[in-house]
Design an enzyme around this catalytic site. Sequence first.
Site, PDB file in Angstrom:
ATOM      1  N   LYS A   1       7.052   6.420  28.272  1.00 50.23           N
ATOM      2  CA  LYS A   1       7.461   7.803  28.524  1.00 50.23           C
ATOM      3  C   LYS A   1       6.256   8.748  28.497  1.00 50.23           C
ATOM      4  CE  LYS A   1      12.036   7.447  28.555  1.00 50.23           C
ATOM      5  NZ  LYS A   1      13.035   8.219  29.275  1.00 50.23           N
TER       6      LYS A   1
ATOM      7  N   ASN B   1      16.760  11.986  17.671  1.00 51.85           N
ATOM      8  CA  ASN B   1      17.849  10.998  17.781  1.00 51.85           C
ATOM      9  C   ASN B   1      19.154  11.659  18.188  1.00 51.85           C
ATOM     10  OD1 ASN B   1      15.676   9.662  16.332  1.00 51.85           O
ATOM     11  ND2 ASN B   1      17.138   7.994  16.139  1.00 51.85           N
TER      12      ASN B   1
ATOM     13  N   TYR C   1      24.987   7.466  28.431  1.00 47.02           N
ATOM     14  CA  TYR C   1      25.505   8.335  27.362  1.00 47.02           C
ATOM     15  C   TYR C   1      25.100   9.797  27.583  1.00 47.02           C
ATOM     16  CZ  TYR C   1      25.383  10.386  22.595  1.00 47.02           C
ATOM     17  OH  TYR C   1      25.492  11.201  21.499  1.00 47.02           O
TER      18      TYR C   1
ATOM     19  N   ASP D   1       9.035   0.660  14.632  1.00 47.73           N
ATOM     20  CA  ASP D   1       9.729   1.851  14.121  1.00 47.73           C
ATOM     21  C   ASP D   1       8.801   2.730  13.283  1.00 47.73           C
ATOM     22  OD1 ASP D   1      12.230   1.436  15.171  1.00 47.73           O
ATOM     23  OD2 ASP D   1      13.093   0.578  13.344  1.00 47.73           O
TER      24      ASP D   1
ATOM     25  N   ARG E   1      15.226   9.958  10.287  1.00 50.86           N
ATOM     26  CA  ARG E   1      15.347  10.452  11.658  1.00 50.86           C
ATOM     27  C   ARG E   1      16.038  11.815  11.659  1.00 50.86           C
ATOM     28  NH1 ARG E   1      12.310   6.994  12.121  1.00 50.86           N
ATOM     29  NH2 ARG E   1      12.225   5.221  13.541  1.00 50.86           N
TER      30      ARG E   1
ATOM     31  N   TYR F   1       7.979   1.476  24.447  1.00 50.07           N
ATOM     32  CA  TYR F   1       8.968   2.436  24.949  1.00 50.07           C
ATOM     33  C   TYR F   1       8.381   3.851  24.948  1.00 50.07           C
ATOM     34  CZ  TYR F   1      12.798   5.782  24.579  1.00 50.07           C
ATOM     35  OH  TYR F   1      13.601   6.898  24.741  1.00 50.07           O
TER      36      TYR F   1
ATOM     37  N   THR G   1      10.741  11.674  24.762  1.00 48.00           N
ATOM     38  CA  THR G   1      11.211  11.173  23.476  1.00 48.00           C
ATOM     39  C   THR G   1      10.250  11.473  22.329  1.00 48.00           C
ATOM     40  OG1 THR G   1      11.581   9.114  22.245  1.00 48.00           O
ATOM     41  CG2 THR G   1      10.227   8.944  24.178  1.00 48.00           C
TER      42      THR G   1
HETATM   43  N1  LIG Z   1      19.707   8.090  22.948  1.00 52.45           N
HETATM   44  C1  LIG Z   1      18.691   8.699  22.323  1.00 52.45           C
HETATM   45  O1  LIG Z   1      18.730   8.942  21.111  1.00 52.45           O
HETATM   46  C2  LIG Z   1      17.462   9.120  23.107  1.00 52.45           C
HETATM   47  C3  LIG Z   1      16.396   9.686  22.408  1.00 52.45           C
HETATM   48  C4  LIG Z   1      15.265  10.092  23.138  1.00 52.45           C
HETATM   49  C5  LIG Z   1      15.234   9.950  24.520  1.00 52.45           C
HETATM   50  N2  LIG Z   1      16.274   9.375  25.158  1.00 52.45           N
HETATM   51  C6  LIG Z   1      16.195   9.233  26.618  1.00 52.45           C
HETATM   52  O2  LIG Z   1      17.376   9.768  27.205  1.00 52.45           O
HETATM   53  C7  LIG Z   1      17.677   9.086  28.413  1.00 52.45           C
HETATM   54  C8  LIG Z   1      19.135   8.673  28.417  1.00 52.45           C
HETATM   55  O3  LIG Z   1      19.389   7.834  27.303  1.00 52.45           O
HETATM   56  P1  LIG Z   1      20.866   7.301  26.986  1.00 52.45           P
HETATM   57  O4  LIG Z   1      20.967   7.199  25.504  1.00 52.45           O
HETATM   58  O5  LIG Z   1      21.876   8.087  27.736  1.00 52.45           O
HETATM   59  O6  LIG Z   1      20.771   5.820  27.587  1.00 52.45           O
HETATM   60  P2  LIG Z   1      21.833   4.980  28.448  1.00 52.45           P
HETATM   61  O7  LIG Z   1      21.372   3.565  28.438  1.00 52.45           O
HETATM   62  O8  LIG Z   1      23.228   5.266  27.987  1.00 52.45           O
HETATM   63  O9  LIG Z   1      21.676   5.589  29.909  1.00 52.45           O
HETATM   64  C9  LIG Z   1      20.656   5.225  30.784  1.00 52.45           C
HETATM   65  C10 LIG Z   1      21.264   5.052  32.171  1.00 52.45           C
HETATM   66  O10 LIG Z   1      20.196   4.817  33.101  1.00 52.45           O
HETATM   67  C11 LIG Z   1      20.573   3.758  33.965  1.00 52.45           C
HETATM   68  N3  LIG Z   1      19.310   3.163  34.456  1.00 52.45           N
HETATM   69  C12 LIG Z   1      18.329   2.567  33.722  1.00 52.45           C
HETATM   70  N4  LIG Z   1      17.318   2.191  34.521  1.00 52.45           N
HETATM   71  C13 LIG Z   1      17.651   2.564  35.786  1.00 52.45           C
HETATM   72  C14 LIG Z   1      17.009   2.469  37.043  1.00 52.45           C
HETATM   73  N5  LIG Z   1      15.821   1.875  37.180  1.00 52.45           N
HETATM   74  N6  LIG Z   1      17.617   2.977  38.124  1.00 52.45           N
HETATM   75  C15 LIG Z   1      18.844   3.582  38.014  1.00 52.45           C
HETATM   76  N7  LIG Z   1      19.502   3.679  36.858  1.00 52.45           N
HETATM   77  C16 LIG Z   1      18.916   3.184  35.746  1.00 52.45           C
HETATM   78  C17 LIG Z   1      21.431   2.835  33.116  1.00 52.45           C
HETATM   79  O11 LIG Z   1      22.277   2.011  33.885  1.00 52.45           O
HETATM   80  C18 LIG Z   1      22.209   3.855  32.278  1.00 52.45           C
HETATM   81  O12 LIG Z   1      23.398   4.253  32.940  1.00 52.45           O
HETATM   82  C19 LIG Z   1      16.676   7.929  28.490  1.00 52.45           C
HETATM   83  O13 LIG Z   1      15.641   8.305  29.371  1.00 52.45           O
HETATM   84  C20 LIG Z   1      16.161   7.795  27.070  1.00 52.45           C
HETATM   85  O14 LIG Z   1      14.856   7.276  27.038  1.00 52.45           O
HETATM   86  C21 LIG Z   1      17.388   8.949  24.494  1.00 52.45           C
HETATM   87  O1  LIG Z   2      21.323  -1.629  13.244  1.00 52.74           O
HETATM   88  C1  LIG Z   2      20.473  -0.765  12.990  1.00 52.74           C
HETATM   89  C2  LIG Z   2      19.992   0.128  13.966  1.00 52.74           C
HETATM   90  C3  LIG Z   2      19.015   1.045  13.609  1.00 52.74           C
HETATM   91  N1  LIG Z   2      18.540   1.084  12.347  1.00 52.74           N
HETATM   92  C4  LIG Z   2      17.517   2.077  11.959  1.00 52.74           C
HETATM   93  O2  LIG Z   2      18.071   3.351  12.203  1.00 52.74           O
HETATM   94  C5  LIG Z   2      17.085   4.257  12.699  1.00 52.74           C
HETATM   95  C6  LIG Z   2      17.535   4.814  14.021  1.00 52.74           C
HETATM   96  O3  LIG Z   2      17.530   3.751  14.973  1.00 52.74           O
HETATM   97  P1  LIG Z   2      18.139   3.879  16.435  1.00 52.74           P
HETATM   98  O4  LIG Z   2      18.002   2.541  17.100  1.00 52.74           O
HETATM   99  O5  LIG Z   2      19.489   4.481  16.368  1.00 52.74           O
HETATM  100  O6  LIG Z   2      17.186   4.946  17.122  1.00 52.74           O
HETATM  101  P2  LIG Z   2      15.588   4.982  17.234  1.00 52.74           P
HETATM  102  O7  LIG Z   2      15.092   5.959  16.209  1.00 52.74           O
HETATM  103  O8  LIG Z   2      15.006   3.632  17.228  1.00 52.74           O
HETATM  104  O9  LIG Z   2      15.403   5.530  18.693  1.00 52.74           O
HETATM  105  C7  LIG Z   2      16.136   6.613  19.265  1.00 52.74           C
HETATM  106  O10 LIG Z   2      15.421   7.798  19.146  1.00 52.74           O
HETATM  107  C8  LIG Z   2      14.112   7.713  19.606  1.00 52.74           C
HETATM  108  C9  LIG Z   2      13.495   9.051  19.379  1.00 52.74           C
HETATM  109  O11 LIG Z   2      13.464   9.332  18.001  1.00 52.74           O
HETATM  110  C10 LIG Z   2      14.053   7.190  21.034  1.00 52.74           C
HETATM  111  O12 LIG Z   2      13.809   8.082  22.013  1.00 52.74           O
HETATM  112  C11 LIG Z   2      15.111   6.191  21.460  1.00 52.74           C
HETATM  113  O13 LIG Z   2      15.455   6.246  22.842  1.00 52.74           O
HETATM  114  C12 LIG Z   2      16.361   6.333  20.746  1.00 52.74           C
HETATM  115  O14 LIG Z   2      17.031   5.132  20.930  1.00 52.74           O
HETATM  116  C13 LIG Z   2      15.796   3.445  12.805  1.00 52.74           C
HETATM  117  O15 LIG Z   2      15.035   3.680  11.668  1.00 52.74           O
HETATM  118  C14 LIG Z   2      16.272   1.991  12.809  1.00 52.74           C
HETATM  119  O16 LIG Z   2      15.354   1.089  12.221  1.00 52.74           O
HETATM  120  C15 LIG Z   2      19.005   0.217  11.363  1.00 52.74           C
HETATM  121  O17 LIG Z   2      18.560   0.241  10.221  1.00 52.74           O
HETATM  122  N2  LIG Z   2      19.966  -0.684  11.727  1.00 52.74           N
END
Ligand SMILES: NC(=O)c1ccc[n+]([C@@H]2O[C@H](COP(=O)([O-])OP(=O)(O)OC[C@H]3O[C@@H](n4cnc5c(N)ncnc54)[C@H](O)[C@@H]3O)[C@@H](O)[C@H]2O)c1
Ligand SMILES: O=c1ccn([C@@H]2O[C@H](COP(=O)(O)OP(=O)(O)O[C@H]3O[C@H](CO)[C@H](O)[C@H](O)[C@H]3O)[C@@H](O)[C@H]2O)c(=O)[nH]1
Length: 322
Positions: free
Chosen positions: A145, A170, A11, A282, A219, A141, A117
């Site tokens: 990191k 988030n 993403y 959480d 969040r 997790y 994160t």
């Molecule tokens: N989505 C969020 O809200 C959020 C919040 C904080 C931090 N992050 C960080 O941002 C980064 C990207 O998150 P995202 O939401 O795009 O996740 P995502 O799952 O969409 O993307 C992660 C990608 O990494 C690839 N991948 C995982 N492990 C691998 C490995 N060992 N070698 C090669 N490829 C690998 C997966 O196939 C995937 O394409 C992550 O490091 C995540 O921890 C995301």
């Molecule tokens: O079906 C669901 C999914 C989530 N939640 C709640 O919604 C909030 C957000 O949850 P997400 O799973 O969307 O995101 P997180 O806050 O758990 O985590 C995200 O943000 C984090 C940083 O804040 C991390 O880095 C992580 O990679 C990223 O997935 C949380 O309180 C969770 O308990 C629900 O109630 N129902």
Amino acid sequence: MRVLVTGGAGYIGGTVTRILLARGHEVTVYDNFCHSKKIAVAKNARLVEGDVADRALLEKTLKESRFDGVMHFAALIEAGESMQRPELYFRNNTAATLSLLEAMVATGHDRLVFSSTAACYGEPESTPILEDARLKPTNPYGESKLLVEQMLGWINSIHGLRYASLRYFNVAGAIEGYGEAHEPESHLIPLILDVALGRREKIKIFGQDYPTPDGTCVRDYIHVEDLAEAHLLALNALEQRSRVIYNIGNGQGFTVREVIDSVQRVTGKPIAVEECPRRPGDPAVLVASSEKIKAELGWKPKFAELDTIIRSAWEWHQKRYA
Ligand SMILES: NC(=O)c1ccc[n+]([C@@H]2O[C@H](COP(=O)([O-])OP(=O)(O)OC[C@H]3O[C@@H](n4cnc5c(N)ncnc54)[C@H](O)[C@@H]3O)[C@@H](O)[C@H]2O)c1
Ligand SMILES: O=c1ccn([C@@H]2O[C@H](COP(=O)(O)OP(=O)(O)O[C@H]3O[C@H](CO)[C@H](O)[C@H](O)[C@H]3O)[C@@H](O)[C@H]2O)c(=O)[nH]1
């Protein structure tokens, strides 16, 4: 610039790749597709299919085309899953990243932007959270990191690898033609949008008894395009700076119920909910202070309103499943 983007089929990595390409940069995506599909790789990017744990392939990739910077997004991302299988997170997020750092040092690559994160903080002592707040993750997790951040500190001071560690809160929303679709999806906003589209019956609310205004978790939601801008600024800043750590958020918290209300407003659809127990690991509240990156690098988020962020996600979500 020529940039290596690990996790570039995901993403956030996929979004940043598209923005880099649109601005005329060259991108090599490095992904093993463990949580994404090949079709998600941007058309004009070069692709190397591989695991970040594969140091030999990384070294070959880095030697073949000297990169101006590496952006490391590849990781497992589910805090909930990490409470059941912590070993996966330490291997894939911490140990594998060590292979990347070794390969960078061995090939003389010295600029890294790392996806860290808010989960590094755990339950904050006060909000909004500043970068120098206590670091005490409540799930593996976040710990996986934080360990990378600690390795980076040493590798910076001993080998001179320059890095920017961006602690995202988030991430949500979409750019034209590309948005959030985790494989499988576990994130709140796309799951609620699935309910709005009729692809899911209801959204589960994890926990009603947190010390927050309505008892559900709070969040701080940041638009993926604003996050992408922060990456570009951070990579450029490494010309002058050797190591930086920044929070990336909007500075405003929303409860799970407020997010559901916003989706109802934006989509005009009723959202059925089911009240469920807390999801282990959480934290109750995560809200950023991002004043540091604003002051030092001039970062300015464009999407401050939750409804605007959700509208962009909704537009993309509808097209994706049309
Ligand atoms: N989505 C969020 O809200 C959020 C919040 C904080 C931090 N992050 C960080 O941002 C980064 C990207 O998150 P995202 O939401 O795009 O996740 P995502 O799952 O969409 O993307 C992660 C990608 O990494 C690839 N991948 C995982 N492990 C691998 C490995 N060992 N070698 C090669 N490829 C690998 C997966 O196939 C995937 O394409 C992550 O490091 C995540 O921890 C995301
Ligand atoms: O079906 C669901 C999914 C989530 N939640 C709640 O919604 C909030 C957000 O949850 P997400 O799973 O969307 O995101 P997180 O806050 O758990 O985590 C995200 O943000 C984090 C940083 O804040 C991390 O880095 C992580 O990679 C990223 O997935 C949380 O309180 C969770 O308990 C629900 O109630 N129902």
